[in-house]
Design an enzyme around this catalytic site. Structure first.
Site, PDB file in Angstrom:
ATOM      1  N   SER A  56       0.823  -1.351  -0.061  1.00  0.00           N
ATOM      2  CA  SER A  56       0.135  -0.066  -0.173  1.00  0.00           C
ATOM      3  C   SER A  56       1.023   1.034  -0.006  1.00  0.00           C
ATOM      4  O   SER A  56       2.120   1.372   0.225  1.00  0.00           O
ATOM      5  CB  SER A  56      -0.836   0.002   1.190  1.00  0.00           C
ATOM      6  OG  SER A  56      -0.054   0.159   2.377  1.00  0.00           O
ATOM      7  N   ASP A  88      -1.239  -1.945  -4.145  1.00  0.00           N
ATOM      8  CA  ASP A  88      -2.636  -1.902  -3.578  1.00  0.00           C
ATOM      9  C   ASP A  88      -3.139  -0.410  -3.277  1.00  0.00           C
ATOM     10  O   ASP A  88      -2.610   0.403  -2.802  1.00  0.00           O
ATOM     11  CB  ASP A  88      -2.401  -2.452  -2.060  1.00  0.00           C
ATOM     12  CG  ASP A  88      -3.764  -3.049  -1.453  1.00  0.00           C
ATOM     13  OD1 ASP A  88      -4.573  -3.302  -2.321  1.00  0.00           O
ATOM     14  OD2 ASP A  88      -3.721  -3.106  -0.187  1.00  0.00           O
TER      15      ASP A  88
HETATM   16  P1  13P Z   1      -8.673  -6.754   4.971  1.00  0.00           P
HETATM   17  O1  13P Z   1      -8.657  -5.280   5.776  1.00  0.00           O
HETATM   18  O2  13P Z   1      -9.965  -7.124   5.302  1.00  0.00           O
HETATM   19  O3  13P Z   1      -7.486  -7.489   5.582  1.00  0.00           O
HETATM   20  O4  13P Z   1      -8.522  -6.297   3.466  1.00  0.00           O
HETATM   21  C1  13P Z   1      -7.234  -5.964   2.969  1.00  0.00           C
HETATM   22  C2  13P Z   1      -7.354  -5.212   1.644  1.00  0.00           C
HETATM   23  O5  13P Z   1      -8.439  -5.484   0.831  1.00  0.00           O
HETATM   24  C3  13P Z   1      -6.181  -4.714   1.011  1.00  0.00           C
HETATM   25  O6  13P Z   1      -6.437  -4.109  -0.127  1.00  0.00           O
HETATM   26  O1  G3H Z   2      -6.619  -1.690   1.978  1.00  0.00           O
HETATM   27  C1  G3H Z   2      -5.980  -1.311   2.977  1.00  0.00           C
HETATM   28  C2  G3H Z   2      -4.928  -2.434   3.193  1.00  0.00           C
HETATM   29  O2  G3H Z   2      -5.081  -3.137   4.404  1.00  0.00           O
HETATM   30  C3  G3H Z   2      -3.473  -1.377   3.624  1.00  0.00           C
HETATM   31  O3  G3H Z   2      -3.631  -0.988   4.684  1.00  0.00           O
HETATM   32  O4  G3H Z   2      -3.098   1.242   3.898  1.00  0.00           O
HETATM   33  O5  G3H Z   2      -2.909   0.910   6.550  1.00  0.00           O
HETATM   34  O6  G3H Z   2      -1.224  -0.239   4.690  1.00  0.00           O
HETATM   35  P1  G3H Z   2      -2.659   0.478   4.931  1.00  0.00           P
HETATM   36 ZN    ZN Z   3      -8.094  -3.122  -0.181  1.00  0.00          ZN
END
Ligand code: 13P
Ligand code: G3H
Ligand code: ZN
Length: 317
Positions: A56, A88
């Site tokens: 992310s 992500d």
């Molecule tokens: P969770 O918070 O359910 O683990 O989802 C993670 C996610 O969608 C990351 O993109």
């Molecule tokens: O979609 C969210 C993921 O869990 C990533 O979380 O943005 O705190 O790293 P983060």
């Molecule tokens: Zn997500």
């Protein structure tokens, strides 16, 4: 029988084709540090499963691109597992470009907060750049509730994917996979305690009918194992009412068009339960390797369990 050593990060193209045909899904696990990367890739290696490591914007800020890149390459060298390195929730073209230029093999452009037309324009721009560089792209239609980095989407502002939009979106953008909203949400508090967790499988079915053989992605798919929640709460933590998506529902989705299942919160819970256990049970511990080893082991066990019992991707390498 050993697996053939693959010495490079791969895209998700072949993984998704095989997963769709085989009725299983690939786990996309969020990475933030070395222990998490080791746990995920060792579990995948022992289960002979491909895996997606996803990063992310927050992870990139925390660990830095160069470290995550080097660690992902180290994991490929160590395990030889087919793995993709994926951005992500890319918020704009610039972060996608930076990850593409920096060696990622897959990016998500999350235009779900924009209008349909703006989402299409932004996604198309990313797809053109990514495809010219051999990188695949995940788009999103529909809004999930929950927390991503600094963005908190209230349940009232979330919305299911509208199946009548998916063909136009995929055709006009050229995306390689599509994240849809069918009732999952980010974080560890997905459903109200006392209510029955429900997903809109009818929407998933209709999307699959309109997009035959097209890989669908499920975000917010942690199941929030109650053994972690209970242990964390028993050992001084405060996560009352943490609830996830029942594993049977994820298994069902994996047999349908869902080829990528995103899991982050369960990693956080596994790591936290393991570390709390060591620190609470032995207050003399101050060597980080002591508690990080246990945290890493808990994550590895959890990932193996997902691969075997939820994703169904064991022995597919
Ligand atoms: P969770 O918070 O359910 O683990 O989802 C993670 C996610 O969608 C990351 O993109
Ligand atoms: O979609 C969210 C993921 O869990 C990533 O979380 O943005 O705190 O790293 P983060
Ligand atoms: Zn997500």
């Amino acid at each position: 029988m050993g697996i053939t050593k693959n010495m490079a990060l791969v895209t998700t193209k072949e993984m998704f084709q095989k997963a769709y045909a085989g009725g299983y899904a690939i786990g996309a696990f969020n990475i933030n540090n070395m222990e998490i990367i080791q746990a995920i890739t060792e579990a995948a290696s022992e289960e002979k499963s491909p895996v997606i490591l996803q990063v992310s914007a927050g992870a990139r800020k925390y660990a830095k691109h160069a470290y995550l890149m080097a660690l992902a390459h180290a994991a490929v060298e160590d395990t030889g597992v087919d793995m993709a390195l994926h951005l992500d929730h890319g918020a704009d073209f610039e972060i996608c470009k930076s990850c593409i230029d920096g060696g990622f093999t897959s990016v998500m452009i999350d235009g779900s907060h924009h209008s349909f037309e703006e989402n299409i324009a932004l996604t198309k721009k990313v797809v053109e750049y990514a495809h010219a560089h051999g990188v695949v792209v995940e788009g999103e239609l529909g809004k999930l509730a929950g927390v991503e980095d600094d963005v908190k989407v209230k349940a009232a502002d979330s919305s299911y994917t509208q199946p009548d939009e998916v063909e136009e979106f995929v055709t006009r953008t050229g995306v390689d996979s599509l994240a849809i909203a069918i009732g999952t949400s980010h974080g560890a508090f997905k459903f109200k305690p006392g209510t029955k967790p429900q997903l809109r499988f009818d929407i998933l079915e209709e999307v699959a009918r309109r997009l035959p053989n097209f890989p669908i992605v499920l975000h917010g798919a942690s199941s929030v194992p109650q053994e972690f929640v209970n242990e964390i709460n028993k050992l001084g933590g405060k996560l009352p009412g943490a609830i996830g998506v029942p594993e049977e529902m994820l298994r069902q989705a994996a047999t349908m068009a869902v080829c990528k299942i995103n899991i982050d919160s369960d990693i956080r819970l596994a790591m936290t339960a393991g570390i709390r256990r060591v620190l609470v049970n032995d207050p003399t511990v101050f060597d980080p390797r002591g508690y990080l080893t246990v945290g890493r082991d808990e994550v590895k066990k959890m990932v193996k369990h997902k691969i075997i019992n939820v994703l169904g991707s064991s022995n597919t390498l």
